[in-house]
Design an enzyme around this catalytic site. Structure first.
Site, short mmCIF file in Angstrom:
data_model
loop_
_atom_site.label_atom_id
_atom_site.label_comp_id
_atom_site.label_asym_id
_atom_site.label_seq_id
_atom_site.Cartn_x
_atom_site.Cartn_y
_atom_site.Cartn_z
N LYS A 1 2.71 -9.91 -7.41
CA LYS A 1 1.75 -10.80 -6.76
C LYS A 1 1.39 -11.98 -7.68
CE LYS A 1 -0.25 -7.13 -3.86
NZ LYS A 1 -1.51 -6.49 -3.39
N TYR B 1 1.23 -9.80 5.98
CA TYR B 1 0.19 -8.76 6.02
C TYR B 1 -0.40 -8.59 7.41
CZ TYR B 1 -0.17 -7.67 1.00
OH TYR B 1 0.04 -7.21 -0.28
N ASN C 1 -4.23 -6.80 -7.64
CA ASN C 1 -3.73 -5.56 -8.23
C ASN C 1 -2.23 -5.61 -8.56
OD1 ASN C 1 -2.79 -5.49 -5.64
ND2 ASN C 1 -3.85 -3.63 -5.03
N HIS D 1 2.97 -5.10 -5.04
CA HIS D 1 3.04 -4.56 -3.67
C HIS D 1 4.25 -3.65 -3.55
CE1 HIS D 1 3.21 -4.38 0.74
NE2 HIS D 1 4.52 -4.50 0.58
N GLU E 1 9.36 -5.66 6.06
CA GLU E 1 9.06 -6.48 4.88
C GLU E 1 10.34 -7.01 4.22
OE1 GLU E 1 6.51 -3.97 2.52
OE2 GLU E 1 4.85 -4.17 3.93
N1 UDP Z 1 -7.01 -4.91 -0.52
C1 UDP Z 1 -8.26 -5.45 -0.79
N2 UDP Z 1 -9.38 -4.69 -0.53
C2 UDP Z 1 -9.30 -3.43 -0.02
C3 UDP Z 1 -8.03 -2.89 0.27
C4 UDP Z 1 -6.91 -3.66 0.00
O1 UDP Z 1 -8.36 -6.59 -1.24
O2 UDP Z 1 -10.34 -2.78 0.20
C5 UDP Z 1 -5.80 -5.72 -0.80
C6 UDP Z 1 -5.02 -5.27 -2.04
O3 UDP Z 1 -4.43 -6.42 -2.65
C7 UDP Z 1 -3.97 -4.36 -1.43
C8 UDP Z 1 -3.64 -5.13 -0.15
O4 UDP Z 1 -4.90 -5.62 0.30
O5 UDP Z 1 -2.87 -4.20 -2.29
C9 UDP Z 1 -3.02 -4.32 0.96
O6 UDP Z 1 -3.82 -3.17 1.21
P1 UDP Z 1 -3.18 -1.74 1.38
O7 UDP Z 1 -4.24 -0.83 1.90
O8 UDP Z 1 -1.92 -1.85 2.18
O9 UDP Z 1 -2.87 -1.31 -0.14
P2 UDP Z 1 -1.47 -1.11 -0.91
O10 UDP Z 1 -0.47 -0.62 0.09
O11 UDP Z 1 -1.10 -2.46 -1.50
O12 UDP Z 1 -1.78 -0.10 -1.98
MG MG Z 2 0.08 -1.42 1.92
#
Ligand code: UDP
Ligand code: MG
Length: 141
Positions: free
Chosen positions: A9, A49, A112, A115, A126
């Site tokens: 990211k 997304y 974080n 992805h 994706e």
């Molecule tokens: N995210 C966020 N707040 C939250 C949950 C997710 O900003 O409470 C962001 C974070 O960057 C995350 C992305 O949205 O990686 C996609 O969320 P997902 O639940 O799919 O998490 P991931 O699959 O990336 O672990």
């Molecule tokens: Mg996810």
């Protein structure tokens, strides 16, 4: 053999962590089948997304994902989808297991670093979002 989509990211690219992230995948037996650096528009980030469009963090997340270049890659290997998820760690770095990318390199639930696709269906969507079949190479392993 399975394929998954991973992204370094904008925060990871900014912190010069591209090699570190790719290296962790390779050290764990995953092979790079395609890789490129791109910069998403806000609309492109929203399309990527789209599953999160009703979530409260959608606007902020898609702003973040379009704020600078990212590195998108296809990774190939046995159980690639769950393997990558394990190497990444939990979404919230504070909850991520020690030794994972997010525990080691991130401190914010949104910013974080990395992805990874969460299912065969999302991996298919994706990978197709960023790569044509001609751009994906068989690792031959
Ligand atoms: N995210 C966020 N707040 C939250 C949950 C997710 O900003 O409470 C962001 C974070 O960057 C995350 C992305 O949205 O990686 C996609 O969320 P997902 O639940 O799919 O998490 P991931 O699959 O990336 O672990
Ligand atoms: Mg996810």
């Amino acid at each position: 053999m399975e394929r998954t989509l991973s992204i370094v990211k904008p925060d990871g690219v900014k912190k010069n962590l591209v090699g570190d992230v790719v290296g962790r995948f390779e050290k764990n037996g995953l092979s790079v089948a395609a890789l490129k650096m791109i910069r998403l528009s806000r609309d492109e980030a929203k399309g990527f997304y789209i599953v999160h469009k009703e979530r409260p963090f959608y606007e902020s997340l898609t702003d973040f994902m379009s704020e600078g270049p990212i590195v998108v890659m296809v990774l190939e290997g046995e159980n690639a989808i769950s393997k990558v998820r394990g190497i990444m760690g939990a979404t919230n770095p504070k909850e991520a297991a020690q030794g994972t990318i997010r525990a080691d390199l991130a401190s914010d639930i949104e910013r974080n670093i990395v992805h990874g696709s969460d299912s065969p269906e999302s991996a298919k969507y994706e990978i197709g979002y960023f790569f044509s079949s001609l751009e994906i190479v068989n690792s031959g392993k």
